[in-house]
Design a protein around this motif. Sequence first.
Motif: not given
Length: 545
Positions: A439-443, A500-506, A531-539
């Motif tokens: 998923p995209r960020s904040l999706q 589960t419902p709520g905000q999650h980080r991948l 460099s670095g790891w990519m993370s996204v927050l999605f809802q």
Amino acid sequence: MQATATTATRTASVATGLVAGVAALGIGELVGSFQSTWRSPVVAVADAVIERVPNSVKDFGVEKFGTNDKIALIVGILIFSVIFACVLGLVSRRRPLVSMGGFVAFALVGVWGSQQSFTSTFAGVLPSIAAGAAGVAAIAVLRGWQPAPAEQLAAADVDTASGPDAPAQPMIEAGVTPVESPGNPSPTRRMFLASAAAIAVVAAAAAAGGRALRSRFSAAGSRADVTLPAPVQALAEAPGGVSVDVAGVSSFYTPNADFYRIDTAVEVPQVLAEDWSLRIHGMVDKEVTFTFDDLLKRNLVEYDITLTCVSNTVGGSLLGNARWLGVPLRELLDEAGVQPGADQLVGRSVDGWTSGFPVETLNDDRPALLAIGMNGEPLPLEHGFPARVIVSGIYGYVSATKWITEFELTTFDKFDAYWVERKWDDRAPIKTMSRIDTPRSLQKVPAGTVNVGGVAWAQTVGISKVELKIDDGEFFEATLADELNVNTWRLWSAQFENATPGQHRLTVKATDNDGNVQTDERADPFPNGASGWMSVLFQVTEAGA
């Protein structure tokens, strides 16, 4: 009356500057189209800005605007020019010489910009001179028809006002334009509006005509006439297993229209295939030159290669995968004969841009091409037509010269290429990286099973594993698509079950075939890649919400 006159004066003054600025820009665009090497003042200044912009500003532009960074620069220069012209117009009524001097300064900046390019000629100053002259002329014409300054009107009121029926002639004799009534605009105002409209129309026609005239230099017709020969050994169609069936994940091959473009050319160089040639010189046994027809007659090869821009931030989109057609660089260099001690191969573009990479890079198994085809068609104009360089495993700023016209064999201690001069590293191996496409960020996604996927890359080495982490949990392995070769990205997918419902980080990380794990240490693109790891927050939302 005085308040009305003040407003009219200021409005007319600003309009005077605006129209004069439009006239300057339009005439500059028209004259800039007279010769292929001439450029409008805006483009000339934009090119000069790109040449001198600090790394931090360059990174900011690419990060905020991506492949639209040059459009953003042009728009910024146009906005500044318009504001500057309006300010000059505001002072034109009281200090006409100052406003005219401002347009002379505008012309001089354009003259300076026109002389900064590798292909600059002295005659290239003419578009900027013509633009400045147009601005001065427009100011001179329009200021004579502006409403009079408020205090002049006030003084005239004191001297001549003797009642509602007092004649207007004394004001006119004093050089003051009477303020017209809404239903009876004065001849002066009508002349101002007519003159401003006429100048604006001529300027717009000049700009449009300049764009139309410049199209005659386009290489689109030359490209359309090119028929690519079949490669000596055509690659098989990529199997379906190299892709993943997850909506939102990149296709294995990036369509040409979607392929990222990062370079320093404000206007795409227009190089005709029939006029193009490649010169190989420097530390060689003999200097050789190849025409485009020479390339078409050679045994061409195909390679699937993923390109990555050093400006790509963590999770960025400045990479793409394509099937390239061309001539192995090693073959061309062998014909010239590389002399002992030559350790750098410098590519020079038609606009003077340079890149340089180790000659030893061509001695391993990685593909390195002088490419003339991309995804089954001649190179698009914006991607280097007629020919460009493609080398797997190193960032484009040291290798991927577009619109190439020269190769020079030299040494690293004798020559610094374009970005190396600006303190970027002279060696630039691509780092092991990965990206989340969905998923995209904040999706927002519904609760239950969430499909995730993306790409990972480590050109010339290949990807062996991609791992994911949900929130603060343990890393688990994603499913890798088939590997076509080690020079292309590798797609991956996974499922987040019972979300589960709520905000999650991948979070994602990759491991290459040599066992090197993508580092979590965050670094900016400068000086040798992010460099670095990519993370996204999605809802995750309630099912059906």
